[in-house]
Write a protein that holds these residues in place. Structure first.
Motif, PDB file in Angstrom:
ATOM      1  N   THR A  56       1.066  -1.190  -0.019  1.00  0.00           N
ATOM      2  CA  THR A  56      -0.511   0.173   0.048  1.00  0.00           C
ATOM      3  C   THR A  56       1.077   1.201   0.153  1.00  0.00           C
ATOM      4  O   THR A  56       0.824   2.201  -0.359  1.00  0.00           O
ATOM      5  CB  THR A  56      -1.002   0.557   1.811  1.00  0.00           C
ATOM      6  N   HIS A  78      -8.018  -0.779  -6.107  1.00  0.00           N
ATOM      7  CA  HIS A  78      -7.006  -0.865  -5.870  1.00  0.00           C
ATOM      8  C   HIS A  78      -6.313  -1.987  -5.719  1.00  0.00           C
ATOM      9  O   HIS A  78      -5.216  -2.218  -5.940  1.00  0.00           O
ATOM     10  CB  HIS A  78      -7.515  -0.835  -3.787  1.00  0.00           C
ATOM     11  N   TYR A 121      -4.341   2.288   1.919  1.00  0.00           N
ATOM     12  CA  TYR A 121      -2.868   3.387   1.285  1.00  0.00           C
ATOM     13  C   TYR A 121      -1.722   3.879   1.848  1.00  0.00           C
ATOM     14  O   TYR A 121      -1.947   3.397   3.027  1.00  0.00           O
ATOM     15  CB  TYR A 121      -4.426   4.593   0.135  1.00  0.00           C
TER      16      TYR A 121
END
Length: 178
Positions: free
Chosen positions: A2, A70, A113
């Motif tokens: 991430t 994602h 993230y």
């Protein structure tokens, strides 16, 4: 992985898409905004999952889009700029005064993230409405505030984008991801 997923969030009409397009021209991988694409798709098929028709259905489609984005971004295994993220769906529901279902909070915990998130402040001088962006300036400001609250509550550090020229914003983002 991430650490390579860089979110740019904020209210509508704050220059996010223009910034992401400029970063893409410079060769940075990017993922498009869910909301605008979903609106275009729903209008094309005569669907009802639109922010002016069924906000809950619209939010669920955005959630699915953000989770898929994602996954695809992680598979690139390099820095990727994302036009919003899963927490934006929570912020959207809050701005609408709708309940945030538990599965959305679970998604925000699972789909993480980079801890530093770029946020575009409301910028009245560049704000404009269009076919997909129908929000008034007050709703744009409320959306910005909601994104600040949601991302902060989820443990992200917010990096406000400068109210500056596009090249200056590009330099700011690049200097904070390299």
């Amino acid at each position: 992985m991430t650490v390579h997923l860089h979110v740019i969030t904020g209210g509508p009409g704050s220059g996010k898409s223009s910034l992401i397009e400029a970063l893409a021209v410079e060769g940075l991988a990017h993922m498009p905004e869910a909301g605008r694409a979903i609106i275009q798709q729903q209008v094309a098929i005569g669907g009802h999952a639109l922010p002016w028709a069924d906000r809950t259905a619209f939010a669920e489609l955005m959630l699915g889009w953000e989770m898929r984005t994602h996954k695809e971004a992680c598979e690139l295994r390099r820095p990727v700029i994302l036009d919003r993220g899963v927490p934006d769906v929570i912020g959207y529901l809050r701005v609408c005064g709708l309940p945030v279902p538990p599965h959305l909070w679970k998604a925000a915990e699972l789909f993480r993230y980079n801890r530093r998130v770029f946020i575009a402040p409301h910028w009245p001088e560049i704000f404009a409405q269009d076919a997909e962006r129908k929000q008034a300036p007050d709703e744009a400001k409320a959306t910005y505030r909601s994104m600040v609250e949601v991302y902060t509550s989820l443990g992200y550090e917010l990096l406000p984008l400068p109210l500056a020229s596009l090249p200056e914003r590009v330099r700011f983002v690049r200097s904070n991801i390299e």
